[in-house]
Design a protein around this motif. Structure first.
Motif, PDB file in Angstrom:
ATOM      1  N   ARG A  34       0.855  -1.185   0.000  1.00 57.38           N
ATOM      2  CA  ARG A  34       0.000   0.000   0.000  1.00 57.38           C
ATOM      3  C   ARG A  34       0.887   1.229   0.000  1.00 57.38           C
ATOM      4  NH1 ARG A  34      -3.867  -2.141   4.804  1.00 57.38           N
ATOM      5  NH2 ARG A  34      -4.535  -4.016   3.725  1.00 57.38           N
ATOM      6  N   LYS A  35       0.312   2.342  -0.408  1.00 56.20           N
ATOM      7  CA  LYS A  35       1.046   3.609  -0.384  1.00 56.20           C
ATOM      8  C   LYS A  35       0.400   4.558   0.607  1.00 56.20           C
ATOM      9  CE  LYS A  35       2.862   3.484  -5.029  1.00 56.20           C
ATOM     10  NZ  LYS A  35       2.873   4.093  -6.342  1.00 56.20           N
ATOM     11  N   ASP A  36       1.232   5.334   1.262  1.00 55.36           N
ATOM     12  CA  ASP A  36       0.784   6.395   2.158  1.00 55.36           C
ATOM     13  C   ASP A  36       1.315   7.689   1.552  1.00 55.36           C
ATOM     14  OD1 ASP A  36       0.343   8.263   4.109  1.00 55.36           O
ATOM     15  OD2 ASP A  36       1.400   7.187   5.695  1.00 55.36           O
ATOM     16  N   LEU A  37       0.432   8.455   0.935  1.00 52.82           N
ATOM     17  CA  LEU A  37       0.845   9.655   0.201  1.00 52.82           C
ATOM     18  C   LEU A  37       0.643  10.952   0.979  1.00 52.82           C
ATOM     19  CD1 LEU A  37      -0.667   8.653  -3.258  1.00 52.82           C
ATOM     20  CD2 LEU A  37       1.679   8.347  -2.462  1.00 52.82           C
ATOM     21  N   ARG A  38       0.306  10.844   2.249  1.00 51.44           N
ATOM     22  CA  ARG A  38      -0.007  12.060   3.015  1.00 51.44           C
ATOM     23  C   ARG A  38       1.118  13.082   3.015  1.00 51.44           C
ATOM     24  NH1 ARG A  38      -2.072   8.961   8.214  1.00 51.44           N
ATOM     25  NH2 ARG A  38      -0.349   7.714   7.468  1.00 51.44           N
ATOM     26  N   ALA A  39       2.347  12.670   3.309  1.00 50.05           N
ATOM     27  CA  ALA A  39       3.472  13.618   3.367  1.00 50.05           C
ATOM     28  C   ALA A  39       3.705  14.268   2.010  1.00 50.05           C
ATOM     29  CB  ALA A  39       4.739  12.916   3.846  1.00 50.05           C
ATOM     30  N   ALA A  40       3.597  13.492   0.952  1.00 49.45           N
ATOM     31  CA  ALA A  40       3.785  14.036  -0.398  1.00 49.45           C
ATOM     32  C   ALA A  40       2.681  15.033  -0.734  1.00 49.45           C
ATOM     33  CB  ALA A  40       3.815  12.908  -1.430  1.00 49.45           C
ATOM     34  N   HIS A  41       1.435  14.703  -0.417  1.00 54.60           N
ATOM     35  CA  HIS A  41       0.324  15.612  -0.706  1.00 54.60           C
ATOM     36  C   HIS A  41       0.466  16.928   0.041  1.00 54.60           C
ATOM     37  CE1 HIS A  41      -2.675  12.296  -2.140  1.00 54.60           C
ATOM     38  NE2 HIS A  41      -1.665  12.461  -2.958  1.00 54.60           N
ATOM     39  N   LEU A  42       0.841  16.852   1.315  1.00 51.41           N
ATOM     40  CA  LEU A  42       1.016  18.078   2.102  1.00 51.41           C
ATOM     41  C   LEU A  42       2.131  18.945   1.530  1.00 51.41           C
ATOM     42  CD1 LEU A  42       0.622  16.675   5.728  1.00 51.41           C
ATOM     43  CD2 LEU A  42      -0.972  18.165   4.499  1.00 51.41           C
ATOM     44  N   CYS A  43       3.224  18.318   1.138  1.00 49.99           N
ATOM     45  CA  CYS A  43       4.361  19.046   0.585  1.00 49.99           C
ATOM     46  C   CYS A  43       3.979  19.734  -0.727  1.00 49.99           C
ATOM     47  CB  CYS A  43       5.526  18.081   0.378  1.00 49.99           C
ATOM     48  SG  CYS A  43       6.994  18.860  -0.316  1.00 49.99           S
ATOM     49  N   VAL A  44       3.340  18.996  -1.623  1.00 51.52           N
ATOM     50  CA  VAL A  44       2.954  19.555  -2.922  1.00 51.52           C
ATOM     51  C   VAL A  44       1.943  20.689  -2.743  1.00 51.52           C
ATOM     52  CG1 VAL A  44       1.740  19.046  -5.087  1.00 51.52           C
ATOM     53  CG2 VAL A  44       3.507  17.490  -4.244  1.00 51.52           C
ATOM     54  N   ALA A  45       0.983  20.503  -1.858  1.00 53.81           N
ATOM     55  CA  ALA A  45      -0.010  21.554  -1.614  1.00 53.81           C
ATOM     56  C   ALA A  45       0.650  22.834  -1.113  1.00 53.81           C
ATOM     57  CB  ALA A  45      -1.055  21.064  -0.611  1.00 53.81           C
ATOM     58  N   GLU A  46       1.613  22.704  -0.201  1.00 59.81           N
ATOM     59  CA  GLU A  46       2.290  23.896   0.312  1.00 59.81           C
ATOM     60  C   GLU A  46       3.140  24.552  -0.773  1.00 59.81           C
ATOM     61  OE1 GLU A  46       5.047  25.546   3.989  1.00 59.81           O
ATOM     62  OE2 GLU A  46       4.755  23.377   3.796  1.00 59.81           O
ATOM     63  N   MET A  47       3.842  23.743  -1.565  1.00 59.66           N
ATOM     64  CA  MET A  47       4.650  24.316  -2.657  1.00 59.66           C
ATOM     65  C   MET A  47       3.775  25.087  -3.637  1.00 59.66           C
ATOM     66  SD  MET A  47       7.785  21.830  -3.748  1.00 59.66           S
ATOM     67  CE  MET A  47       6.945  20.277  -3.838  1.00 59.66           C
ATOM     68  N   LEU A  48       2.643  24.514  -4.016  1.00 62.46           N
ATOM     69  CA  LEU A  48       1.748  25.201  -4.958  1.00 62.46           C
ATOM     70  C   LEU A  48       1.199  26.490  -4.373  1.00 62.46           C
ATOM     71  CD1 LEU A  48      -0.203  22.200  -6.488  1.00 62.46           C
ATOM     72  CD2 LEU A  48       1.380  23.733  -7.666  1.00 62.46           C
ATOM     73  N   ARG A  49       0.785  26.438  -3.120  1.00 70.08           N
ATOM     74  CA  ARG A  49       0.246  27.640  -2.475  1.00 70.08           C
ATOM     75  C   ARG A  49       1.282  28.753  -2.431  1.00 70.08           C
ATOM     76  NH1 ARG A  49       0.791  29.509   2.421  1.00 70.08           N
ATOM     77  NH2 ARG A  49       1.626  27.582   3.289  1.00 70.08           N
ATOM     78  N   LEU A  50       2.495  28.412  -2.008  1.00 68.28           N
ATOM     79  CA  LEU A  50       3.556  29.416  -1.921  1.00 68.28           C
ATOM     80  C   LEU A  50       3.970  29.909  -3.305  1.00 68.28           C
ATOM     81  CD1 LEU A  50       5.720  27.744   0.861  1.00 68.28           C
ATOM     82  CD2 LEU A  50       4.372  29.842   1.084  1.00 68.28           C
ATOM     83  N   ALA A  51       4.103  29.005  -4.260  1.00 68.20           N
ATOM     84  CA  ALA A  51       4.533  29.392  -5.609  1.00 68.20           C
ATOM     85  C   ALA A  51       3.522  30.322  -6.264  1.00 68.20           C
ATOM     86  CB  ALA A  51       4.748  28.148  -6.468  1.00 68.20           C
ATOM     87  N   LYS A  52       2.248  30.044  -6.082  1.00 68.05           N
ATOM     88  CA  LYS A  52       1.213  30.899  -6.686  1.00 68.05           C
ATOM     89  C   LYS A  52       1.219  32.307  -6.098  1.00 68.05           C
ATOM     90  CE  LYS A  52      -1.996  27.249  -7.960  1.00 68.05           C
ATOM     91  NZ  LYS A  52      -3.327  26.635  -7.664  1.00 68.05           N
ATOM     92  N   ALA A  53       1.676  32.449  -4.871  1.00 64.24           N
ATOM     93  CA  ALA A  53       1.682  33.752  -4.200  1.00 64.24           C
ATOM     94  C   ALA A  53       2.896  34.602  -4.559  1.00 64.24           C
ATOM     95  CB  ALA A  53       1.612  33.557  -2.695  1.00 64.24           C
ATOM     96  N   LEU A  54       3.903  34.006  -5.191  1.00 68.18           N
ATOM     97  CA  LEU A  54       5.116  34.749  -5.560  1.00 68.18           C
ATOM     98  C   LEU A  54       5.078  35.122  -7.027  1.00 68.18           C
ATOM     99  CD1 LEU A  54       7.738  32.493  -3.732  1.00 68.18           C
ATOM    100  CD2 LEU A  54       7.031  34.805  -3.067  1.00 68.18           C
ATOM    101  N   PRO A  55       5.564  36.312  -7.377  1.00 65.89           N
ATOM    102  CA  PRO A  55       5.550  36.727  -8.788  1.00 65.89           C
ATOM    103  C   PRO A  55       6.287  35.742  -9.703  1.00 65.89           C
ATOM    104  CG  PRO A  55       6.217  38.554  -7.370  1.00 65.89           C
ATOM    105  CD  PRO A  55       6.130  37.337  -6.506  1.00 65.89           C
TER     106      PRO A  55
END
Length: 82
Positions: free
Chosen positions: A8-29
């Motif tokens: 089985r896979k546990d993707l929680r850490a990966a999902h949290l990391c990607v979500a934070e990267m996208l949120r931060l990246a979208k907020a920067l020019p």
């Protein structure tokens, strides 16, 4: 020996990391450009393996390069907010 192994896979850490990267990246020019450069054909995760309830759990966790990139986005976001 016969039988199968339950993986089985546990993707929680990966999902949290990607979500934070996208949120931060979208907020920067230049954040989405930074993200494109970062994701250009490189490895992002280390894989952890553990046994749980008779199943082998595979979990991608951010590797050192990914953690450094995320930290860079965090610092850039903090500087922009100041």
């Amino acid at each position: 020996m016969t039988g199968t192994t339950d993986f089985r896979k546990d993707l929680r850490a990966a999902h949290l990391c990607v979500a934070e990267m996208l949120r931060l990246a979208k907020a920067l020019p230049d954040g989405l450009d930074r993200l494109r450069r970062f994701t250009a054909g490189r490895e992002f995760w280390d894989w952890e393996e553990r046994a749980e309830g008779g199943a082998v759990i595979l979990a991608p966790v951010p590797n050192a390069r990914t953690r450094a990139f995320l930290q860079d986005l965090r610092l850039a976001s903090e500087r922009r907010a100041a």
